[in-house]
Design a protein around this motif. Sequence first.
Motif, PDB file in Angstrom:
ATOM      1  N   ALA A  31      49.262 -24.941 -26.871  1.00  0.00           N
ATOM      2  CA  ALA A  31      48.247 -24.051 -27.297  1.00  0.00           C
ATOM      3  C   ALA A  31      46.941 -24.324 -26.328  1.00  0.00           C
ATOM      4  O   ALA A  31      46.307 -25.200 -26.524  1.00  0.00           O
ATOM      5  CB  ALA A  31      47.766 -24.736 -28.767  1.00  0.00           C
ATOM      6  N   LEU A  49      51.594 -29.732 -29.382  1.00  0.00           N
ATOM      7  CA  LEU A  49      50.828 -28.728 -29.701  1.00  0.00           C
ATOM      8  C   LEU A  49      49.539 -28.478 -28.823  1.00  0.00           C
ATOM      9  O   LEU A  49      49.129 -27.434 -28.293  1.00  0.00           O
ATOM     10  CB  LEU A  49      50.210 -29.119 -31.296  1.00  0.00           C
ATOM     11  CG  LEU A  49      49.072 -27.916 -31.647  1.00  0.00           C
ATOM     12  CD1 LEU A  49      49.874 -26.601 -31.862  1.00  0.00           C
ATOM     13  CD2 LEU A  49      48.699 -28.636 -32.882  1.00  0.00           C
ATOM     14  N   GLY A  52      54.276 -34.471 -31.700  1.00  0.00           N
ATOM     15  CA  GLY A  52      54.128 -33.053 -32.299  1.00  0.00           C
ATOM     16  C   GLY A  52      52.800 -32.870 -31.736  1.00  0.00           C
ATOM     17  O   GLY A  52      52.643 -31.320 -31.374  1.00  0.00           O
TER      18      GLY A  52
END
Length: 110
Positions: free
Chosen positions: A104, A100, A96
């Motif tokens: 991002a 991310l 995860g």
Amino acid sequence: LKFFGSASGRFPRCSSSAMARSTGAILLACAVVAALHCISTAFVAPPRTGLEIDARVVAGLAPLAVSQPAHAVYDSVVAMLQSWLFGGTVMIVIYGLALLAAIANPLTIR
């Protein structure tokens, strides 16, 4: 049509002694080739020395000698399932965070 020059259309007949001589010559040729192949010294191996292990290999494998063996026996099935759940949770968190970080981009967020 004529097959191999025979008028009857059949293959020409050979005597069995002529066939045996040709088979013997083929076997002799194969035996000579096999003997030459086995006797030939196309590759000469270097002389064997004692087993030498680099110190870096020993230093790299040292933590494995101290750690718990891979076939460790759990106290119970519940302990095994708990360890699998904990390991799975850690893996999900790691994936995860990697996702991310991939999605991002702080330079495009305003």
